[in-house]
Design a protein around this motif. Sequence first.
Motif, PDB file in Angstrom:
ATOM      1  N   ARG A   1       0.555  -0.845   0.136  1.00 24.45           N
ATOM      2  CA  ARG A   1      -0.262  -0.217   0.099  1.00 24.45           C
ATOM      3  C   ARG A   1       0.825   1.472   0.117  1.00 24.45           C
ATOM      4  N   VAL A   2       0.645   2.019  -0.810  1.00 21.03           N
ATOM      5  CA  VAL A   2       1.762   3.505  -1.002  1.00 21.03           C
ATOM      6  C   VAL A   2       0.834   4.360  -0.758  1.00 21.03           C
ATOM      7  N   PRO A   3       1.905   5.595   0.299  1.00 20.98           N
ATOM      8  CA  PRO A   3       0.846   6.303   1.236  1.00 20.98           C
ATOM      9  C   PRO A   3       0.721   7.491   0.345  1.00 20.98           C
ATOM     10  N   SER A   4      -0.446   8.721   0.101  1.00 19.18           N
ATOM     11  CA  SER A   4      -0.554   9.218  -0.614  1.00 19.18           C
ATOM     12  C   SER A   4       0.157  10.441   0.044  1.00 19.18           C
ATOM     13  N   LEU A   5       0.632  11.403  -0.940  1.00 18.47           N
ATOM     14  CA  LEU A   5       1.554  12.918  -0.540  1.00 18.47           C
ATOM     15  C   LEU A   5       1.229  13.912   0.640  1.00 18.47           C
ATOM     16  N   ARG A   6       0.486  13.650   0.687  1.00 21.77           N
ATOM     17  CA  ARG A   6      -0.773  14.339   2.065  1.00 21.77           C
ATOM     18  C   ARG A   6      -0.591  13.635   3.627  1.00 21.77           C
TER      19      ARG A   6
ATOM     20  N   ARG B   1       3.216  14.577   4.579  1.00 14.53           N
ATOM     21  CA  ARG B   1       3.473  16.034   3.877  1.00 14.53           C
ATOM     22  C   ARG B   1       5.584  16.030   4.590  1.00 14.53           C
ATOM     23  N   ASP B   2       5.986  15.764   5.173  1.00 13.15           N
ATOM     24  CA  ASP B   2       6.872  16.166   5.702  1.00 13.15           C
ATOM     25  C   ASP B   2       8.485  15.853   4.525  1.00 13.15           C
ATOM     26  N   ASP B   3       7.646  14.760   3.688  1.00 12.23           N
ATOM     27  CA  ASP B   3       8.603  14.589   2.494  1.00 12.23           C
ATOM     28  C   ASP B   3       8.900  15.491   1.053  1.00 12.23           C
ATOM     29  N   ILE B   4       7.820  16.461   1.144  1.00 12.93           N
ATOM     30  CA  ILE B   4       7.224  16.995   0.243  1.00 12.93           C
ATOM     31  C   ILE B   4       8.753  17.871  -0.117  1.00 12.93           C
ATOM     32  N   PRO B   5       8.905  19.052   0.943  1.00 10.52           N
ATOM     33  CA  PRO B   5      10.452  19.911   0.041  1.00 10.52           C
ATOM     34  C   PRO B   5      11.532  18.341  -0.413  1.00 10.52           C
ATOM     35  N   MET B   6      11.843  17.409   0.219  1.00 13.40           N
ATOM     36  CA  MET B   6      12.774  16.729  -0.293  1.00 13.40           C
ATOM     37  C   MET B   6      12.440  16.391  -1.993  1.00 13.40           C
TER      38      MET B   6
ATOM     39  N   GLU C   1       9.989  29.825   1.848  1.00 11.16           N
ATOM     40  CA  GLU C   1       9.297  30.056   1.692  1.00 11.16           C
ATOM     41  C   GLU C   1       8.642  29.315   0.390  1.00 11.16           C
ATOM     42  N   SER C   2       9.237  28.960  -0.673  1.00 14.75           N
ATOM     43  CA  SER C   2       8.645  28.294  -1.569  1.00 14.75           C
ATOM     44  C   SER C   2       8.371  26.489  -0.851  1.00 14.75           C
ATOM     45  N   LEU C   3       9.408  26.079  -0.572  1.00 17.30           N
ATOM     46  CA  LEU C   3       8.905  24.929   0.050  1.00 17.30           C
ATOM     47  C   LEU C   3       7.734  24.788   0.638  1.00 17.30           C
ATOM     48  N   GLU C   4       7.633  25.519   1.945  1.00 11.96           N
ATOM     49  CA  GLU C   4       6.410  25.701   2.285  1.00 11.96           C
ATOM     50  C   GLU C   4       4.896  25.844   1.754  1.00 11.96           C
ATOM     51  N   VAL C   5       5.084  25.873   0.868  1.00 14.02           N
ATOM     52  CA  VAL C   5       4.003  26.280   0.198  1.00 14.02           C
ATOM     53  C   VAL C   5       3.716  25.283  -0.087  1.00 14.02           C
ATOM     54  N   LEU C   6       4.372  24.227  -1.452  1.00  9.14           N
ATOM     55  CA  LEU C   6       4.517  23.328  -1.548  1.00  9.14           C
ATOM     56  C   LEU C   6       4.111  22.276  -0.624  1.00  9.14           C
TER      57      LEU C   6
ATOM     58  N   THR D   1       2.384  22.574   2.443  1.00 14.03           N
ATOM     59  CA  THR D   1       1.461  23.078   2.959  1.00 14.03           C
ATOM     60  C   THR D   1      -0.047  22.526   2.019  1.00 14.03           C
ATOM     61  N   TYR D   2       0.166  22.402   0.566  1.00 17.65           N
ATOM     62  CA  TYR D   2      -0.960  22.406   0.169  1.00 17.65           C
ATOM     63  C   TYR D   2      -0.994  20.144   0.232  1.00 17.65           C
ATOM     64  N   ASP D   3      -2.457  20.483  -0.389  1.00 19.40           N
ATOM     65  CA  ASP D   3      -3.268  19.302   0.018  1.00 19.40           C
ATOM     66  C   ASP D   3      -2.428  17.769  -0.965  1.00 19.40           C
ATOM     67  N   TRP D   4      -1.969  18.512  -2.330  1.00 25.17           N
ATOM     68  CA  TRP D   4      -2.032  17.731  -3.435  1.00 25.17           C
ATOM     69  C   TRP D   4      -2.639  16.426  -3.763  1.00 25.17           C
ATOM     70  N   PRO D   5      -4.269  17.145  -3.974  1.00 17.32           N
ATOM     71  CA  PRO D   5      -5.352  15.172  -4.532  1.00 17.32           C
ATOM     72  C   PRO D   5      -4.866  14.970  -5.448  1.00 17.32           C
ATOM     73  N   GLY D   6      -3.788  15.287  -6.282  1.00 19.79           N
ATOM     74  CA  GLY D   6      -3.335  14.390  -8.001  1.00 19.79           C
ATOM     75  C   GLY D   6      -1.357  13.928  -7.135  1.00 19.79           C
ATOM     76  N   ASN D   7      -1.281  13.892  -6.546  1.00 23.82           N
ATOM     77  CA  ASN D   7      -0.079  13.306  -5.091  1.00 23.82           C
ATOM     78  C   ASN D   7       1.654  13.830  -6.391  1.00 23.82           C
ATOM     79  N   ILE D   8       2.779  12.391  -6.096  1.00 23.62           N
ATOM     80  CA  ILE D   8       3.309  13.270  -6.931  1.00 23.62           C
ATOM     81  C   ILE D   8       3.101  13.364  -8.035  1.00 23.62           C
ATOM     82  N   LYS D   9       2.099  13.161  -9.258  1.00 23.40           N
ATOM     83  CA  LYS D   9       2.361  13.959 -10.244  1.00 23.40           C
ATOM     84  C   LYS D   9       1.418  14.925 -10.717  1.00 23.40           C
ATOM     85  N   GLN D  10       0.664  15.844  -9.800  1.00 22.21           N
ATOM     86  CA  GLN D  10       0.311  17.426 -10.120  1.00 22.21           C
ATOM     87  C   GLN D  10       1.746  17.291  -9.100  1.00 22.21           C
ATOM     88  N   LEU D  11       2.589  17.297  -8.115  1.00 25.93           N
ATOM     89  CA  LEU D  11       4.068  18.216  -7.793  1.00 25.93           C
ATOM     90  C   LEU D  11       4.575  17.745  -8.563  1.00 25.93           C
TER      91      LEU D  11
END
Length: 635
Positions: A506-511, A514-519, A542-547, A549-559
């Motif tokens: 089971r692959v976890p969603s991006l949201r 959340r702490d993995d998003i900057p990396m 500050e750009s990484l923080e914007v990313l 805090t976003y929920d990313w419904p499309g996950n990594i593909k959207q990111l």
Amino acid sequence: MIREHRNREKLINYYKIFINKGITDPNVHPWIKESWELSKQYQVNPKKILATARLSAYELAQLQSKHSDAIEYLDNFIDSIVDFLHEYNLCLTIMDSECTVLKKYANPTSRLIDRLEGVSLTTKNVGTLSCNIVKEHKVPFWVFGPEIWLEELHEMNSGSVPIMVNGELTYIVSLTVMEYEKIPQDVVLALLFTLKTALELNIRQSLNIKAQKAILDAAPFAVYHIMSEDKIVYANRMGEERLSAINAINENKETAHLKDIVLNYTHTPIYDGFQGISCYNRETTWITNNKTYEDITTVVPLKNSEDDEDVQSVVTVSMPIEDLRTLVAHASGYTAKYSLSSMVGESKAFVQMKERAYRVARNKNHILLQGEAGIGKQRLAHGIHMASMRMAGPLISINCADSTPELLEQDIFGAATDSDVSHPGKLELASKGTLFIDEIEKLPSSIAKMLAKALSEKKTHRIGESLERSIDVRIIAASDANLRRLTEKGQFDEKLFNIISRSIIRVPSLRSRRDDIPMLAINIIEELSKQHQMEPKVLLPESLEVLRTYDWPGNIKQLQSVLEYSFFNTSGHEIYPTDINLMGSVKPDNKWKTDKEIFLKAWKAAGGNVSRLSNLLSVSRVTLYRYIKKYGLEK
């Protein structure tokens, strides 16, 4: 350099003057002079052979084994002239390129017989000899006895020739004449040059044969040379392996007659070859008691001459169709692009998922990847394939949502276009490798049942054919939906689910991490920079923080999509929060008020959140509700 006969008394006098006074007569050959000076510099005792530089018996045996081909050839050559060597009291030696004696051939009564093998005859060890002059200058050279540094050898003459292969000094062969009055110098020279020519030719041929054998053994097909009585006289590595598999070859590599092991021999291209009929790339079935092979076969008849009607032998090249498919798969780019180590993240959920992927990769089960769309299931499938024992095989992908049921069926199983031509499906092409089936929940029920049957029996047949072919494939399936629930509702084939769900990841969603998003974001920017050979860009904190805090419904593909847009549309080297458009390619000034598709893209980018969408489009929530109603949508 071959020199004519010299006056021995004068040579003895030149030698004594040099030994006693260190003066070299102008008539002394320059190479002899050079060697004498080195001998004196090395303080080599001219009165006695000091064979201190001698290999041990074990070291000599190892060195002889390394050069066994040349020694064996010389052994056979010497057999025909051994009486001649004994009659004229000649001693023949073969040395490696460093003047270490590998073997000597001499009269058993010779006083040198026990002194030579394993001894290093360099100038530093024994002083001037024809062999160490040849080592230095790489041309034939003759030394008269009084020119030899060791006085006890002054009653002899010695000639040496270099054995050159591909421009490199490989061996040195020397002939020492113990009784120079008994045999003319020309006869000794003739024998030396005959040995040189013969040995160089043999070594070149031996190297060519070894190279050809290495090439044939590395080739991904079986090669056989078959004589007219159906006897195989040569088989490369794959050929020997296949013969061993059907018990047609013994420990001495002797093979049985083909007609005794191939049950349909008279219907094969080899039988036709002995009738003078060639064939090229013909699909052939070989039936034996142990196994049936399907090959692409080429057979070439060999005759003594073009006018000869009788076929003496045939050369057969045969490649298993299964292996050919694997080669085609690799040539078509069916290889993994990502490893598990390329997947970035440190959150607990991600690390646990990755560790499970490593464990599951090493077992033999089929695998089901479950999770939301866009979370990187395809990349994970690549990584699992790379970490598995099937990594050398192909990785082939298919998406069940990309085509009609008819085309999907042919894509998976292959199809016959007419009675003579058929094409393999991806299930066959992935044999010995991995087949990644994305969005498997959209696989039609009829195809799912066929796939389950093929995986259970490890056999498949192409659409329009009855011939069954063996398969050896691992399935990695991916589903955006809960496949177990679909199976329980009767919306997915139960048998196929049971086969592919023995190992579930089971692959976890991006949201949820959340702490993995900057990396992840930094890694994506670095990959874009390398992929497009552009200067790297930096995501500001500050750009990484914007990313983050976003929920990313499309996950990594959207990111990925958002960061690609920022990367290519930011002129500087730093990416500011204002450079990040969470709607990706959908801009606020797009005509979303009149285009439903653009509105849907924007709504998806906002994750279906009306408040977030109102901020992205800079309009009120009331306005948005009006357009949701206009387009017939539900929140």
